[in-house]
Write a protein that holds these residues in place. Structure first.
Motif, PDB file in Angstrom:
ATOM      1  N   LEU A 276      -9.667  -0.549  -5.686  1.00 39.12           N
ATOM      2  CA  LEU A 276      -8.702   0.158  -4.853  1.00 39.12           C
ATOM      3  C   LEU A 276      -8.979   1.658  -4.941  1.00 39.12           C
ATOM      4  O   LEU A 276      -9.893   2.084  -5.643  1.00 39.12           O
ATOM      5  CB  LEU A 276      -7.297  -0.126  -5.397  1.00 39.12           C
ATOM      6  CG  LEU A 276      -7.003  -1.611  -5.551  1.00 39.12           C
ATOM      7  CD1 LEU A 276      -5.851  -1.840  -6.504  1.00 39.12           C
ATOM      8  CD2 LEU A 276      -6.676  -2.181  -4.182  1.00 39.12           C
TER       9      LEU A 276
ATOM     10  N   SER B  71       2.137  -9.397  -2.346  1.00 47.95           N
ATOM     11  CA  SER B  71       0.891  -9.769  -2.995  1.00 47.95           C
ATOM     12  C   SER B  71       1.223 -10.858  -4.008  1.00 47.95           C
ATOM     13  O   SER B  71       2.217 -10.760  -4.723  1.00 47.95           O
ATOM     14  CB  SER B  71       0.346  -8.489  -3.625  1.00 47.95           C
ATOM     15  OG  SER B  71      -0.669  -8.730  -4.523  1.00 47.95           O
TER      16      SER B  71
ATOM     17  N   LYS C 135       0.529  -9.553 -12.431  1.00 49.24           N
ATOM     18  CA  LYS C 135      -0.653 -10.383 -12.635  1.00 49.24           C
ATOM     19  C   LYS C 135      -1.550 -10.363 -11.422  1.00 49.24           C
ATOM     20  O   LYS C 135      -2.615 -10.953 -11.431  1.00 49.24           O
ATOM     21  CB  LYS C 135      -0.215 -11.835 -12.873  1.00 49.24           C
ATOM     22  CG  LYS C 135       0.545 -11.978 -14.157  1.00 49.24           C
ATOM     23  CD  LYS C 135       1.426 -13.190 -14.135  1.00 49.24           C
ATOM     24  CE  LYS C 135       2.401 -13.086 -15.293  1.00 49.24           C
ATOM     25  NZ  LYS C 135       3.495 -14.033 -15.153  1.00 49.24           N
ATOM     26  N   VAL C 136      -1.084  -9.728 -10.376  1.00 51.23           N
ATOM     27  CA  VAL C 136      -1.866  -9.739  -9.145  1.00 51.23           C
ATOM     28  C   VAL C 136      -2.792  -8.530  -9.109  1.00 51.23           C
ATOM     29  O   VAL C 136      -2.559  -7.531  -9.769  1.00 51.23           O
ATOM     30  CB  VAL C 136      -0.942  -9.781  -7.907  1.00 51.23           C
ATOM     31  CG1 VAL C 136      -0.310 -11.145  -7.784  1.00 51.23           C
ATOM     32  CG2 VAL C 136       0.123  -8.701  -7.988  1.00 51.23           C
ATOM     33  N   MET C 137      -3.862  -8.670  -8.331  1.00 42.43           N
ATOM     34  CA  MET C 137      -4.886  -7.623  -8.292  1.00 42.43           C
ATOM     35  C   MET C 137      -4.364  -6.354  -7.627  1.00 42.43           C
ATOM     36  O   MET C 137      -4.783  -5.258  -7.946  1.00 42.43           O
ATOM     37  CB  MET C 137      -6.110  -8.107  -7.497  1.00 42.43           C
ATOM     38  CG  MET C 137      -6.798  -9.311  -8.114  1.00 42.43           C
ATOM     39  SD  MET C 137      -7.448  -8.935  -9.739  1.00 42.43           S
ATOM     40  CE  MET C 137      -6.973 -10.417 -10.630  1.00 42.43           C
ATOM     41  N   LYS C 138      -3.479  -6.521  -6.663  1.00 45.89           N
ATOM     42  CA  LYS C 138      -2.992  -5.358  -5.921  1.00 45.89           C
ATOM     43  C   LYS C 138      -1.487  -5.268  -6.055  1.00 45.89           C
ATOM     44  O   LYS C 138      -0.776  -6.229  -5.766  1.00 45.89           O
ATOM     45  CB  LYS C 138      -3.369  -5.499  -4.448  1.00 45.89           C
ATOM     46  CG  LYS C 138      -4.829  -5.244  -4.218  1.00 45.89           C
ATOM     47  CD  LYS C 138      -5.263  -5.730  -2.879  1.00 45.89           C
ATOM     48  CE  LYS C 138      -5.072  -4.695  -1.804  1.00 45.89           C
ATOM     49  NZ  LYS C 138      -5.617  -5.174  -0.519  1.00 45.89           N
ATOM     50  N   ASN C 139      -1.030  -4.097  -6.470  1.00 48.89           N
ATOM     51  CA  ASN C 139       0.383  -3.961  -6.748  1.00 48.89           C
ATOM     52  C   ASN C 139       0.733  -2.489  -6.739  1.00 48.89           C
ATOM     53  O   ASN C 139       0.315  -1.754  -7.616  1.00 48.89           O
ATOM     54  CB  ASN C 139       0.665  -4.554  -8.133  1.00 48.89           C
ATOM     55  CG  ASN C 139       2.141  -4.610  -8.449  1.00 48.89           C
ATOM     56  OD1 ASN C 139       2.963  -4.076  -7.708  1.00 48.89           O
ATOM     57  ND2 ASN C 139       2.475  -5.255  -9.535  1.00 48.89           N
TER      58      ASN C 139
ATOM     59  N   THR D  33       4.309  -9.430  -6.040  1.00 49.12           N
ATOM     60  CA  THR D  33       4.963  -8.133  -5.927  1.00 49.12           C
ATOM     61  C   THR D  33       5.338  -7.858  -4.472  1.00 49.12           C
ATOM     62  O   THR D  33       4.754  -8.439  -3.562  1.00 49.12           O
ATOM     63  CB  THR D  33       4.024  -7.026  -6.480  1.00 49.12           C
ATOM     64  OG1 THR D  33       4.584  -5.750  -6.206  1.00 49.12           O
ATOM     65  CG2 THR D  33       2.657  -7.095  -5.830  1.00 49.12           C
TER      66      THR D  33
ATOM     67  N   THR E 280       4.929  -5.155  -2.791  1.00 50.83           N
ATOM     68  CA  THR E 280       3.950  -4.399  -2.025  1.00 50.83           C
ATOM     69  C   THR E 280       2.601  -4.346  -2.721  1.00 50.83           C
ATOM     70  O   THR E 280       2.498  -3.956  -3.885  1.00 50.83           O
ATOM     71  CB  THR E 280       4.442  -2.976  -1.640  1.00 50.83           C
ATOM     72  OG1 THR E 280       3.360  -2.249  -1.049  1.00 50.83           O
ATOM     73  CG2 THR E 280       4.991  -2.209  -2.834  1.00 50.83           C
ATOM     74  N   GLY E 281       1.574  -4.789  -2.001  1.00 50.76           N
ATOM     75  CA  GLY E 281       0.220  -4.811  -2.545  1.00 50.76           C
ATOM     76  C   GLY E 281      -0.507  -3.507  -2.278  1.00 50.76           C
ATOM     77  O   GLY E 281      -1.290  -3.056  -3.102  1.00 50.76           O
TER      78      GLY E 281
END
Ligand SMILES: Cc1cc2nc3c(=O)[nH]c(=O)nc-3n(C[C@H](O)[C@H](O)[C@H](O)COP(=O)(O)OP(=O)(O)OC[C@H]3O[C@@H](n4cnc5c(N)ncnc54)[C@H](O)[C@@H]3O)c2cc1C
Lengths: 487, 354
Positions: free
Chosen positions: A162, A345, B136-140, A414, A416-417
């Motif tokens: 990112l 996400s 735990k997620v890649m994008k947050n 979440t 928002t990713g």
């Protein structure tokens, strides 16, 4: 607050800006009344458009002295209302800070102003065989400062990270007008890791006045695979299967039938209209390894039930396959008439069940949802279609959106990713975080901006707001949602 | 074993009594940083256990006191690794200590630092509040990125209870090469290589030889190795070299003379000879030197390059980390107070007053 000193403030402000850099009349303020979340509009109090970091610093000092709130804005493509203006705040447009140094090839980096467009960076360094990896779909328009503020992602995040993984340093002007060096070209800058904190802080901790970006060598070869599936579930499960095989594609994107058809009707690139879902998988590397990976991926996709596989090697065919994906939002906009873009996400292995559940919810709410998203990262973008002219539809769309986000949180994801909280996801934050956590976030903000002048009311909801909402705080599905028992 | 409640109780008591705590995981990195003025030690040992490991999701979540070696062994069974190659420095190294110290191994410039692989944390702040950030997620991007802030915070912002890290597949092929060449020539060569795609995953220079590690698809590793020449090291010899470098077990690191660490921008010029022999790692971005040496001069030289110097082991005095500009120090003090208002967590480990 300012009334008696208002004209004095504006005189001082005008002295810091070029002639056309201060906007106050309604006509010139109009273009700034919203960002990419166009459902929320309001006119800013005034707009300042400085051209240098020194001017930004002076403006922030002045605002600090007069107690004036400031809303930073890059290109205004944000989808969560982060740059939404307020009639009580100065809107600080950074788009004119567009200076770009020559790349420093020894450290493979480049220093750019926050107003530089994302794509302009890669265009600039291409002749050196380099590029800047994070590539949001909005990259023709969005600014690097906005990317830093949102920690934006893109199609290639899965392999290349990112924004936070690709920025080496920023200069941050805090709300008192102090310019601080954050991060450095050298690794592991002494002190706390402020760089990670600033990236993704949505303009609440400071104004980014310069960014030093890490550049990568262009991959030697690239190919794109399109796989068509008769069911959503098969496409979704293929994502996990590819990753489980130890393959990290450069990009792995998914579109469902509604999105495929909308894109195909818009750009005519030959997407299989009858497929329930497609996956677009980009692989990069050297010829031999690419061949090897292609075979592996193709085998997995076939095993998972892909009915059609297309491989694009040359640039023109690859671009055509990506074109439909990149144009998907506007394409869905055509069948709308309005759409609301979500950004939850989730863990990849829950993709299939969450997509199916979204369809069930959509049916309950009597709305259509198109899905086009970063499947490899588990970053969903359900686009909820509605018609704002139909009584109650917008409210229904928002309610459905809230349910989808709760679902994401409940499966361990979440709200928002990559699009940020802005004003749009303040309610979702109440679901995702406890009051103690929110209070901690507020204390971080106060450490940077004790007077609370920068982008007030965004990104972190007040405890009061959450209490009023009565939202239930859920953590990684620990508080069970009864309706989730079905899957 | 889950010791969260008990650890929390100790912090709450310390907060109420305003009594400082020295935080200790496995003690493997207790040499690192300034001495902590605390009457009591908060031991995190025993607070261990892998909570979730999802090879397909590419993450692992474990209690902070879990031994690093246990985590790496579990990952190895599924062909995965922590790509930042954490230094252990002792069999007792824990996951929490690894994240809190923020130290990364030879793969750092090519795969990222610890902080780049942290996805989420559960932590106790200086009031003993139990908080979770990231996930735990890649994008947050919900909330500020507190979990990455904690990487390298040396325990002075909070006590880690659980950490979720991104994991990656182990590279299919690995090969190590050595070249006889001067440091200056090696640094130039590395700049040239860095501008084209390459399978380089580690690059060090010991004063006489350049060592390269190549990783990735077998064909790619082979092609590159063939193109650049050099002496091929036997697999076990190569692997041992990188591990010994990471763990500071090479002869260069022996003894009790001050060990200095330089962090430099890629492509920096060689360190002046007056400072002594340099052992370069990270493609030249990390340089190790042995004291005694003229520390102010070294720090000034590093700063001129845009880098900094740390008295990593056996520091001659308690100025371990390079000075911060006053405005930045003030900001970090406010940030410290935002997490730890009573200043009870590892006070002074980083800087006086932090
Ligand atoms: C069609 C479309 C596709 C998109 N695709 C993606 C995608 O693939 N991935 C993705 O991540 N996003 C995507 N986005 C969202 C958006 O483009 C990104 O969030 C982008 O980073 C916003 O940049 P901007 O310059 O437009 O910022 P703005 O919208 O102007 O501002 C965004 C936030 O940043 C703050 N800000 C802006 N500049 C500064 C600065 N210099 N200093 C401090 N704070 C600042 C603002 O206050 C606001 O909170 C998409 C948007 C659209 C419209």
């Amino acid at each position: 607050m300012l009334a008696p000193r208002e004209e004095e403030f504006f005189r001082a402000l005008a002295a810091l800006l070029p002639k056309d850099g201060l906007l106050r009349d309604v006509e010139s303020l109009r273009p700034y009344e919203c960002d990419g979340l166009s459902a929320l509009r309001s006119l800013p109090w005034c707009v300042a458009l400085p051209e240098t970091a020194a001017a930004v610093e002076a403006i922030l000092r002045l605002c600090h002295e007069y107690g004036v709130a400031v809303v930073p804005r890059g290109a205004g493509t944000g989808l969560s209302g982060g740059a939404r203006p307020s009639h009580a705040a100065l809107l600080l447009g950074l788009a004119r800070l567009r200076e770009m140094a020559e790349p420093d090839l020894r450290s493979r980096s480049i220093r750019v102003g926050p107003g530089v467009r994302n794509l302009a960076v890669s265009e600039k360094v291409r002749r050196h065989g380099l590029y800047y990896a994070p590539d949001p779909s909005s990259q023709i328009a969005c600014s690097i400062g906005g990317n830093v503020a949102e920690n934006s992602g893109g199609v290639h995040c899965l392999k290349y990270g990112l924004t936070t993984h690709n920025v080496l340093a920023v200069e941050l002007c805090d709300s008192s007008g102090e310019r601080l060096p954050i991060g450095s070209l050298a690794p592991d800058t002494p002190g706390f890791n402020l760089l990670s904190l600033v990236i993704g802080s949505e303009g609440l901790l400071g104004v980014v006045t310069s960014c030093t970006l890490r550049l990568l060598p262009l991959p030697p070869q690239t190919l794109v695979l399109l796989a068509a599936f008769p069911s959503l579930r098969q496409a979704a499960d293929s994502v996990g299967a590819i990753i489980a095989a130890g393959i990290l594609p450069a990009g792995l994107e998914m579109m469902d039938q509604l999105a495929i058809q909308a894109a195909e009707d818009f750009v005519h690139v030959g997407y299989p209209r009858e497929a329930a879902a497609i996956l677009l998988c980009e692989l990069d590397g050297e010829e031999d390894e690419l061949q090897e990976q292609l075979q592996q991926v193709a085998e997995i996709l076939r095993q998972q039930g892909a009915t059609e596989l297309r491989v694009a090697r040359d640039e023109a065919t690859r671009m055509a396959l990506w074109k439909g994906r990149k144009a998907a939002f506007p394409a869905v906009g055509r069948i709308g008439p309005d759409y609301y873009c979500m950004d939850g996400s989730i863990p990849r292995q829950r993709l299939a069940e969450v997509l199916e559940q979204i369809n069930v919810l959509a049916r309950d709410y009597g709305l259509r949802v198109a899905n086009v998203f970063h499947a490899g990262d588990g970053n969903l973008h359900p686009l909820i279609l509605y018609d704002a002219n139909q009584e109650g539809e917008q409210e229904r769309a928002e309610a459905l959106g809230a349910r989808i986000l709760e679902l994401c949180v409940a499966v361990g994801g979440t709200v928002t990713g990559e699009h940020g909280v802005g004003v749009e996801k303040l309610d979702g934050m109440c679901v995702q975080f406890s009051s103690a956590e929110l209070a901690q976030l507020h204390r971080i903000k106060a450490a940077f901006d004790p007077a609370g002048l920068l982008n007030p009311g965004k990104a972190v909801p007040s405890l009061h707001h959450c209490a009023e909402l009565g939202a239930m705080h859920v953590h990684g599905g620990q508080l069970p949602f009864p309706e989730l028992e079905r899957f | 074993m889950d010791r969260s409640d008990e650890i929390r109780a100790q912090i709450v008591a310390a907060y109420e009594n305003r009594s400082a705590l020295a935080i200790r995981g496995g003690g493997s990195k207790s040499f690192y940083g300034r001495p902590v003025a605390a009457s009591r030690t908060l031991e995190l040992g025993g607070h261990q256990g892998i909570l979730e490991y999802e090879p397909k999701e590419l993450y692992i979540c474990a209690r902070a006191g879990t031994p690093l070696s246990e985590i790496e062994a579990v990952l190895a069974q599924r062909g995965q690794i922590l790509a930042f190659e954490a230094p252990h420095f002792s069999p007792h190294a824990t996951l929490g200590g690894c994240v809190a110290s923020g130290l990364s191994g030879p793969r750092r410039p090519y795969a990222g630092a610890v902080r780049d692989h942290v996805l989420g944390v559960r932590m106790l702040n200086g009031r003993g509040e139990d908080l979770r950030f990231g996930g735990k997620v890649m994008k947050n991007v919900a909330g500020y990125d507190v979990s990455r802030l904690l990487a390298g915070s040396l325990g002075s912002l909070g006590v880690l209870l659980e950490v979720t890290c991104k994991v990656l597949p182990r590279p299919v092929a690995t090969r190590s090469l050595a070249f006889d060449m001067s440091a200056a020539a090696a640094l130039e060569q590395l700049v040239t290589w860095s501008l084209r795609p390459s399978p380089i995953s580690a690059a060090a220079h010991d004063g006489e030889r350049l060592y390269l590690r190549l990783e990735g698809a077998a064909s790619r590793v082979e092609n590159f190795a063939r193109a650049v020449g050099g002496d091929l090291l036997a697999d076990d010899v190569g692997d041992r070299f990188w591990e010994d470098l990471r763990e500071q077990r090479l002869p260069f690191f022996a003894g009790t003379a001050p060990l200095w660490r330089l962090a430099l921008p890629a492509g920096s010029p060689p360190v002046p000879e007056s400072f002594g022999t340099v052992f370069y790692d990270w493609g030249g971005q990390q340089g190790w030197l042995r004291g005694p040496l003229d520390a102010p001069a070294l720090r000034a030289w590093a700063a001129r390059q845009g880098g900094h110097a740390t008295a990593f082991r056996h520091p001659p005095d308690d100025a371990v980390f390079q000075d911060l500009p006053p405005a930045l120090l003030a900001l970090q003090q406010r940030l410290k107070a935002a997490f730890d208002p009573a200043g009870i967590l590892n006070p002074g480990r980083f800087y006086p007053g932090l």
